[in-house]
Design an enzyme around this catalytic site. Structure first.
Site, PDB file in Angstrom:
ATOM      1  N   PHE A 184      46.061  28.144 -19.314  1.00 57.34           N
ATOM      2  CA  PHE A 184      46.730  28.643 -20.518  1.00 57.34           C
ATOM      3  C   PHE A 184      48.246  28.585 -20.426  1.00 57.34           C
ATOM      4  O   PHE A 184      48.931  29.036 -21.318  1.00 57.34           O
ATOM      5  CB  PHE A 184      46.290  30.082 -20.802  1.00 57.34           C
TER       6      PHE A 184
ATOM      7  N   ASP B 118      38.498  38.719 -12.847  1.00 58.75           N
ATOM      8  CA  ASP B 118      38.719  37.366 -12.315  1.00 58.75           C
ATOM      9  C   ASP B 118      39.487  37.432 -11.002  1.00 58.75           C
ATOM     10  O   ASP B 118      40.373  36.626 -10.753  1.00 58.75           O
ATOM     11  CB  ASP B 118      39.480  36.524 -13.345  1.00 58.75           C
TER      12      ASP B 118
ATOM     13  N   GLY C  57      53.236  26.031 -10.712  1.00 61.66           N
ATOM     14  CA  GLY C  57      51.788  26.030 -10.936  1.00 61.66           C
ATOM     15  C   GLY C  57      51.435  25.794 -12.385  1.00 61.66           C
ATOM     16  O   GLY C  57      52.204  26.089 -13.289  1.00 61.66           O
ATOM     17  N   MET C  58      50.238  25.249 -12.567  1.00 55.70           N
ATOM     18  CA  MET C  58      49.750  24.965 -13.919  1.00 55.70           C
ATOM     19  C   MET C  58      48.395  25.628 -14.069  1.00 55.70           C
ATOM     20  O   MET C  58      47.493  25.365 -13.279  1.00 55.70           O
ATOM     21  CB  MET C  58      49.597  23.446 -14.088  1.00 55.70           C
ATOM     22  N   GLY C  59      48.260  26.511 -15.044  1.00 53.06           N
ATOM     23  CA  GLY C  59      46.971  27.151 -15.292  1.00 53.06           C
ATOM     24  C   GLY C  59      46.376  26.615 -16.577  1.00 53.06           C
ATOM     25  O   GLY C  59      46.960  25.769 -17.244  1.00 53.06           O
TER      26      GLY C  59
ATOM     27  N   LEU D 184      52.054  27.041 -18.079  1.00 49.47           N
ATOM     28  CA  LEU D 184      52.778  26.450 -16.959  1.00 49.47           C
ATOM     29  C   LEU D 184      53.698  27.520 -16.382  1.00 49.47           C
ATOM     30  O   LEU D 184      54.334  28.267 -17.120  1.00 49.47           O
ATOM     31  CB  LEU D 184      53.598  25.262 -17.484  1.00 49.47           C
TER      32      LEU D 184
END
Length: 355
Positions: free
Chosen positions: A31, A141, A27-29, A33
């Site tokens: 802020f 969040d 996954g990539m967010g 990886l």
């Protein structure tokens, strides 16, 4: 000195200690990886999150420091736990946590959830929130993609990067819109732990229905959709709105009556609907708290007050108002990482001596 190995993932250099092998991107967010890997020390699968350029600005440095402090402090079965942390020679920071197979967002988009899973997942979310809130922390969040699940249906809340102190003057605009509490939308200040209960209620509704409850296209549309179901906010809630523009907007809306949720959730059992009614309340002061929700009859099959722990001590937020240069945050971060490894080594030694 630990030996570091480099790998290219999605054009990003992952520089990790040789303890971890078999890197795979998961996954990539915004802020960082995240990759899965195998921990050679424990033979367990782990998740490794690379924080991109943690020392590029004071804001990013502080955010990374906050996430690290929270991960170190929060120790609970329904909260993701830190198993290692290191700074690479390139000065990137890597958090290593347990790896869970999927998240609630993926589960919800793949198939409808059976009743007993909905019940068990909600119980675990609220059990985690009871602990987090007792530590003086608001997640802010909470959404399905931040709720990790493994093949045994064990659930863990993750991504505390946005979490903040319980503070009556809280400001901000943070959680994904569909799950955002009205007091964040309406005032942008003065909110507390109740925002997480609203988000959990939206997630609960999505588990029951299989689709988001309030899929707003923007802030205005979002609020409009909420009032269609829950009616116009009571006057005493409207009076807490601080922004003149927001106040004018809310007062311009047509008056609407709250609809019984049983009309919308026709297939849900009455106890589920009753709990949802108590979670999705405009007035935060009247919204059910996590520990009250855990005691609701709907969760009776899982509720055990002797096994729903609270934090031993409040989280120390004293750093949060600090306006410090990057170099100072860096020194503080190094200090926290050293402390983590010293405490970890001491605990391991104690365990070895005790066995």
């Amino acid at each position: 000195m630990a030996e570091f190995v480099r790998a290219q993932i999605f054009g990003t250099t992952f520089e990790i200690t040789s303890r971890y092998t078999d890197l795979q991107p998961v996954g990539m967010g915004a802020f960082g990886l995240v990759c899965s890997a195998k921990d050679q020390l424990t033979s367990q699968a782990v998740a490794i999150k690379k924080i991109m350029k943690p020392f590029s600005t004071p804001v990013l440095s502080k955010r990374t420091y906050r996430e690290l402090k929270l991960l170190k402090h929060l120790r609970h079965e329904n909260i993701i736990s830190l198993s290692d942390i290191f700074i690479s020679p390139l000065e990137d920071i890597y958090f290593v946590t347990e790896l869970l197979g999927t998240d609630l967002h993926r589960l919800l988009t793949s198939r409808p959830l059976e009743k007993q899973f909905i019940q068990y997942f909600l119980y675990q979310i609220l059990r985690g929130l009871k602990y987090v809130h007792s530590a003086g922390v608001v997640h802010r969040d909470l959404k399905p993609s931040n709720i990790l699940v493994n093949e045994n249906c064990d659930l863990k809340i993750c991504d505390f990067g946005l979490a903040r102190i319980q503070d009556p003057q809280m400001t901000g605009y943070v959680s994904t819109r569909y799950y955002r509490a009205p007091e964040i939308m309406l005032t942008w200040q003065k909110y507390d732990v109740e925002v997480d209960i609203w988000s959990a209620g939206c997630i609960f509704a999505e588990m029951l229905e299989g689709k988001p409850l309030f899929p707003g296209k923007d802030h205005v549309n979002q609020f409009s959709i909420i009032t269609e179901l829950l009616g116009t906010p009571p006057d005493d809630v409207i009076q807490t709105i601080c922004s003149e523009n927001t106040l004018r907007f809310v007062q311009s809306l047509p008056k609407r009556e709250r609809q019984p949720l049983s009309n919308k959730f026709k297939n849900a059992e009455p106890q589920a609907v009753d709990l949802l009614e108590n979670m999705l309340v405009f007035d935060p002061k009247k919204r059910v708290r996590a520990e009250q929700a855990l005691a609701h009859p709907y969760l009776a099959p899982y509720h055990d007050p002797t096994d729903e722990p609270i934090a031993e001590e409040k989280f120390d937020w004293s750093f949060n108002d600090a306006d410090l240069p990057v170099d100072t945050w860096k020194i503080m971060m190094y200090s926290e990482i050293l402390d983590y490894h010293n405490v970890d080594a001491a605990a391991q030694e104690q365990e070895n001596n005790g066995s």
